[in-house]
Design a protein around this motif. Structure first.
Motif, PDB file in Angstrom:
ATOM      1  N   ALA A 132       0.821  -1.204   0.000  1.00 30.16           N
ATOM      2  CA  ALA A 132       0.000   0.000   0.000  1.00 30.16           C
ATOM      3  C   ALA A 132       0.858   1.259   0.000  1.00 30.16           C
ATOM      4  N   GLY A 133       1.957   1.229  -0.757  1.00 24.80           N
ATOM      5  CA  GLY A 133       2.875   2.359  -0.668  1.00 24.80           C
ATOM      6  C   GLY A 133       3.239   2.585   0.776  1.00 24.80           C
ATOM      7  N   THR A 135       5.277   2.770   4.119  1.00 20.85           N
ATOM      8  CA  THR A 135       6.636   3.105   4.532  1.00 20.85           C
ATOM      9  C   THR A 135       7.075   2.222   5.694  1.00 20.85           C
ATOM     10  N   THR A 183       2.672   8.189   7.347  1.00 18.02           N
ATOM     11  CA  THR A 183       3.898   8.810   7.859  1.00 18.02           C
ATOM     12  C   THR A 183       3.798  10.331   7.791  1.00 18.02           C
ATOM     13  N   ASP A 221       2.481  11.631   0.328  1.00 15.78           N
ATOM     14  CA  ASP A 221       3.486  10.997  -0.527  1.00 15.78           C
ATOM     15  C   ASP A 221       3.514  11.622  -1.929  1.00 15.78           C
TER      16      ASP A 221
HETATM   17  N1  GLN Z   1       3.709   6.015   2.745  1.00 19.46           N
HETATM   18  C1  GLN Z   1       2.733   6.454   3.690  1.00 19.46           C
HETATM   19  C2  GLN Z   1       2.732   5.542   4.888  1.00 19.46           C
HETATM   20  O1  GLN Z   1       3.181   4.444   4.814  1.00 19.46           O
HETATM   21  C3  GLN Z   1       1.338   6.577   3.089  1.00 19.46           C
HETATM   22  C4  GLN Z   1       0.806   5.318   2.511  1.00 19.46           C
HETATM   23  C5  GLN Z   1      -0.644   5.396   2.053  1.00 19.46           C
HETATM   24  O2  GLN Z   1      -1.370   6.339   2.324  1.00 19.46           O
HETATM   25  N2  GLN Z   1      -1.096   4.416   1.346  1.00 19.46           N
HETATM   26  O3  GLN Z   1       2.279   5.904   5.932  1.00 19.46           O
END
Ligand code: GLN
Length: 286
Positions: A132-133, A135, A183, A221
């Motif tokens: 989910a992208g 971090t 994050t 992001d």
């Molecule tokens: N990269 C950011 C995190 O991990 C947001 C990821 C998202 O919103 N999907 O917190």
């Protein structure tokens, strides 16, 4: 603490702004104590990539929630990493998960949920992995394992065109919009105080609040930030990054076999250029 100020060129992306509608999300389950630097070293010192033959050799030893299926938890409001195309969840993470599933001889199933629920879903055996992208952070590592990193994330600041905010320091005393439990939320709350941070369930809702003048800036992001700025007149990205970080798949601490198998697959997919071509397909070619 905050790393690598880099010049970010906001290119125009063709993604539709996904405003979504408000839905409930639980409170953040972690406190901000980590730094991006620590997160990065945690990521690079993560589980060693398992040697893999690439011939679906790991399948026999990998236990999944559903036999023969790799269940991926995500939050499909994060273009271009994950977003809806009709009723299908597509993007960088689904493509990477599909490539991993192919290597492991598994079918891919995608479960869309609040970002804030992904780690719990993986911990409690509702999904095999979260892509989910997401971090890698020291606090998350207390609850969940992360695979080796497959992409770099950067937190950027979006403001209105006529804003007097030109650098992270100018955010002091301003209202900052973020997506809950990301994050951006963790670092902004840490650096500027909880009272100055408005938390929204979706990044798109934070951007809408900026457009409506309810907040002065949004920290989010880079890739979704680019698509929001491209889709909405009157917004711009500051050209200094706020934090640089690593994206990885989260996997239960109880499933080391899967962690090793995913790392083995990722290693091969990096070496043969698949990961880079997936990133290029959604980012660099737009
Ligand atoms: N990269 C950011 C995190 O991990 C947001 C990821 C998202 O919103 N999907 O917190």
């Amino acid at each position: 603490m905050k790393k690598a100020l880099s010049l970010i060129i906001a290119s125009v992306l063709g993604f539709t702004l996904l405003t979504g509608c408000g839905s409930s999300a639980s409170k953040p389950s972690e406190t901000a104590s980590g730094s991006a630097g620590a997160a990065q070293s945690a990521a690079s010192s993560g589980a060693a990539g398992a040697a893999s033959s690439g011939e679906k050799a790991e399948t026999a030893s990998v236990k999944t929630v559903e036999d023969g299926v790799l269940t991926m938890a995500t939050n499909a409001y994060f273009p271009p990493y994950e977003y809806y195309d009709g009723d299908k969840v597509v993007g960088i993470d689904p493509d990477i998960a599909q490539a991993i599933a192919d290597k492991l001889g598994l079918k891919l199933k995608i479960e869309d949920m609040e970002f804030d629920s992904i780690i719990t879903a993986v911990q409690t055996g509702k999904a095999d992995l979260g892509l989910a992208g997401m971090t890698v952070t020291p606090d998350r590592l207390k609850n969940i394992n992360f695979s080796d990193s497959y992409a770099e994330g950067v937190q950027l600041i979006i403001v209105k065109d006529d804003s007097d905010i030109t650098k992270p320091d100018d955010l002091k005393g301003k209202k900052i919009g973020v997506q809950l439990s990301t994050t951006g939320d963790i670092y902004a709350s840490q650096d500027y105080g909880d009272d100055n941070v408005e938390k929204y369930n979706k990044g798109a809702d934070a951007v809408m609040a900026l457009i409506q003048g309810k907040v002065d800036a949004v920290i989010i992001d880079r890739e979704p930030a680019k698509s929001y700025v491209a889709a909405n007149k009157g917004l711009k990205l500051l050209d200094t990054s706020y934090v640089t970080e690593n994206y990885a798949a989260c996997i239960s601490k109880d499933n080391e076999d899967l962690l090793n198998a995913v790392n083995g697959a990722l290693k091969e997919l990096k070496e043969d250029g698949t990961i880079q071509s997936i990133l290029d397909k959604y980012i660099n070619s737009k």
